[in-house]
Scaffold this motif. Structure first.
Motif, mmCIF file in Angstrom:
data_model
loop_
_atom_site.group_PDB
_atom_site.id
_atom_site.type_symbol
_atom_site.label_atom_id
_atom_site.label_comp_id
_atom_site.label_asym_id
_atom_site.label_seq_id
_atom_site.Cartn_x
_atom_site.Cartn_y
_atom_site.Cartn_z
ATOM 1 N N ALA A 49 0.847 -1.235 0.064
ATOM 2 C CA ALA A 49 -0.126 0.034 -0.014
ATOM 3 C C ALA A 49 0.874 1.310 -0.051
ATOM 4 N N VAL A 50 0.423 2.253 -0.780
ATOM 5 C CA VAL A 50 1.077 3.515 -0.626
ATOM 6 C C VAL A 50 -0.015 4.868 -0.508
ATOM 7 N N PRO A 51 0.180 5.751 0.030
ATOM 8 C CA PRO A 51 -0.580 7.124 -0.001
ATOM 9 C C PRO A 51 -1.130 7.210 -1.396
ATOM 10 N N ALA A 52 -2.405 7.607 -1.248
ATOM 11 C CA ALA A 52 -3.143 8.072 -2.521
ATOM 12 C C ALA A 52 -3.319 9.512 -2.532
ATOM 13 N N SER A 53 -3.642 10.157 -3.414
ATOM 14 C CA SER A 53 -3.539 11.627 -3.884
ATOM 15 C C SER A 53 -4.903 12.161 -2.653
ATOM 16 N N ALA A 54 -5.711 11.707 -2.287
ATOM 17 C CA ALA A 54 -6.566 12.183 -1.420
ATOM 18 C C ALA A 54 -6.161 12.030 -0.001
ATOM 19 N N ALA A 55 -6.370 13.099 0.848
ATOM 20 C CA ALA A 55 -5.991 12.930 2.296
ATOM 21 C C ALA A 55 -6.374 11.588 2.879
ATOM 22 N N ASN A 56 -5.704 10.996 3.826
ATOM 23 C CA ASN A 56 -5.954 9.728 4.586
ATOM 24 C C ASN A 56 -6.465 8.918 3.784
ATOM 25 N N THR A 57 -5.951 8.626 2.713
ATOM 26 C CA THR A 57 -6.400 7.633 1.743
ATOM 27 C C THR A 57 -5.312 6.783 1.233
ATOM 28 N N PHE A 58 -5.302 5.690 1.047
ATOM 29 C CA PHE A 58 -4.140 4.585 0.752
ATOM 30 C C PHE A 58 -4.560 3.844 -0.776
ATOM 31 N N ASN A 59 -3.903 3.549 -1.618
ATOM 32 C CA ASN A 59 -3.904 2.605 -2.575
ATOM 33 C C ASN A 59 -3.217 1.243 -2.147
ATOM 34 N N VAL A 60 -3.916 0.275 -2.104
ATOM 35 C CA VAL A 60 -3.826 -1.234 -1.758
ATOM 36 C C VAL A 60 -3.936 -1.988 -2.961
ATOM 37 N N PHE A 61 -2.480 -2.554 -3.294
ATOM 38 C CA PHE A 61 -2.473 -3.256 -4.528
ATOM 39 C C PHE A 61 -2.126 -4.614 -3.945
ATOM 40 N N PHE A 62 -2.695 -5.695 -4.761
ATOM 41 C CA PHE A 62 -2.580 -7.167 -4.409
ATOM 42 C C PHE A 62 -2.398 -7.872 -5.633
ATOM 43 N N SER A 63 -2.094 -9.148 -5.611
ATOM 44 C CA SER A 63 -2.203 -10.006 -6.838
ATOM 45 C C SER A 63 -3.146 -11.210 -6.484
ATOM 46 N N ALA A 64 -4.183 -11.532 -7.475
ATOM 47 C CA ALA A 64 -4.981 -12.385 -7.171
ATOM 48 C C ALA A 64 -5.433 -12.969 -8.335
ATOM 49 N N SER A 65 -5.878 -14.308 -8.207
ATOM 50 C CA SER A 65 -6.255 -15.349 -9.466
ATOM 51 C C SER A 65 -7.763 -15.080 -9.670
ATOM 52 N N GLY A 66 -8.169 -13.746 -9.884
ATOM 53 C CA GLY A 66 -9.563 -13.588 -9.646
ATOM 54 C C GLY A 66 -10.185 -12.998 -8.394
#
Length: 407
Positions: A49-66
């Motif tokens: 996860a990394v901070p997103a452009s909006a305050a107190n918001t994060f972009n969560v990335f994950f890998s999944a098979s659907g």
């Protein structure tokens, strides 16, 4: 990250062979599993996860098979894509995930970093359209995830198990390359070296550094500090089913490596993690050796300032979440550990139970902790059934008991 037993650096890619080998490798990667077919990485693997452009918001990335995860397809291949979802610290709400990168064959396990000026790097081991079994690839995006130098950019053909961080405005990619069969747990072998590449926020390569060139050393992990990065990786030990844990300090400006040392013997393969604690200007490393957990506090020269030699075992591929002088990470017995640190001190200060009172069945495929503005923790854990969102309240921390402290 993922241990990737490539046949050779020059072998042509075969999806069936790639994931057959990966299924066999799960015995090494997850010793508790009853059979290779139950490897949980085929469902989900890798989260950040990394901070997103909006305050107190994060972009969560994950890998999944659907979603929900399907696991391997009929040919045995893993069809992972990279997903992203926004998490809101004010409410703890995780928005509906969307596919960020989709290609045939697996793009996993994803690792992500954001630099000082807001650029975001996403990287993973990729089985799509490669001349070898896999390749380590990346893309760079702005804070709103608009492309700057988008996927597919190549770190290394045949590269695997990459992990990334940011130091200042630079990205540090620490990856392995090649595979040597034989030896180790179940005679599955080892990687054949670890390497660093440094990129700027536009995706231009600045340094290319051999850390352990064509040696049986692999499973690289990296954490970024204020001016330096800490590198950690495992070293094959002939005739043993445990590894050595090595570390070094890396300067992404000069490309210089210093302070290389063997930090622990009898390491449980793949079971270590590290982070930076900015409030005290120290790196924290946790892992498992001789069946017990350990933790080390390391400064930016590579000197160990404090250690916990014995504590509950930690979990493979579990993240560490930092709140000022405290750090949290999952324990293999289903709790969350709380460590308290000063510049020259480190203690196991307590443990936390999930707010439902039950112990968590942590899976060895990736989890991260996110701190709400209220101070509570949301822990996002990948499982065979999907992403599980768990809740912990540091106000209800229980003091570490004598057993926890190996007394």
């Amino acid at each position: 990250m993922e241990m990737e037993p490539s046949v050779s650096r020059s072998a042509p890619r075969s999806s069936f062979l790639r994931h057959t080998l990966l299924a066999l490798a799960c015995v090494l990667a997850v010793p508790s599993m009853a059979s290779a077919a139950s490897d949980p990485r085929q469902y989900m693997h890798g989260i950040g996860a990394v901070p997103a452009s909006a305050a107190n918001t994060f972009n969560v990335f994950f890998s999944a098979s659907g979603l929900p995860p399907r696991g391997a397809d009929r040919s045995g291949s893993w069809p992972h894509d990279v997903y992203v979802a926004q998490w809101h610290a004010d409410t703890g709400v995780l928005d509906a995930p969307r596919i960020f990168i989709r290609k045939p064959e697996a793009q996993e396990p994803v690792t992500v970093a954001r630099n000082r000026t807001g650029q975001v790097m996403v990287s993973f081991e990729d089985g799509w359209n490669t001349t070898e079994n896999v390749t380590q690839r990346f893309g760079i995006y702005d804070t709103a995830l608009r492309p700057i130098k988008p996927y597919p950019q190549q770190v290394e053909s045949g590269g695997h198990s990459g992990h990334i961080t940011a130091v200042g405005d630079r990205f540090v990619v620490f990856y392995s390359d090649g595979w040597i069969t034989g030896g180790g747990v179940d005679n599955l072998g080892s990687g054949n070296g670890v390497y660093v590449k440094v990129y700027d926020g536009r995706g231009r390569r600045l340094h290319n550094v051999d850390i352990a060139n064509e040696r049986r050393e692999w499973w690289p992990m990296v954490a970024g500090g204020s001016t330096r990065a800490l590198l950690a990786w495992q070293q094959f030990v002939p005739g043993q089913t445990e590894a050595n844990l090595k570390i070094a300090i890396f300067d992404p400006t000069s490309g210089r490596v210093t302070g290389e040392q063997l930090l622990h013997h009898h390491l449980q393969y793949y079971t270590y993690s590290l982070t930076w604690m900015p409030a005290i200007e120290r790196f924290l490393l946790v892992g498992v050796a001789k069946g017990n957990g350990f933790a080390d506090l390391i400064d930016s020269t590579g000197k160990v300032r404090a250690s916990i030699p014995c504590m509950p075992a930690t979990v493979r591929e579990a993240g560490i979440t930092v709140n000022q002088d405290k750090a949290y990470t999952p324990a293999a017995d289903g709790r969350l550990l709380q460590l308290q640190a000063g510049p020259d001190s480190l203690t196991l200060s307590g443990t936390l139970m999930n707010t439902d009172g039950k112990r968590v069945q942590w899976r060895p495929v990736g989890s991260i902790g996110m701190q709400r503005t209220s101070g509570t923790l949301d822990w996002m854990s990948l499982t065979e059934k999907g992403l599980e969102q768990l809740h912990f309240d540091p106000a209800k921390t229980q003091p570490a008991n004598a057993v926890d402290q190996c007394r």
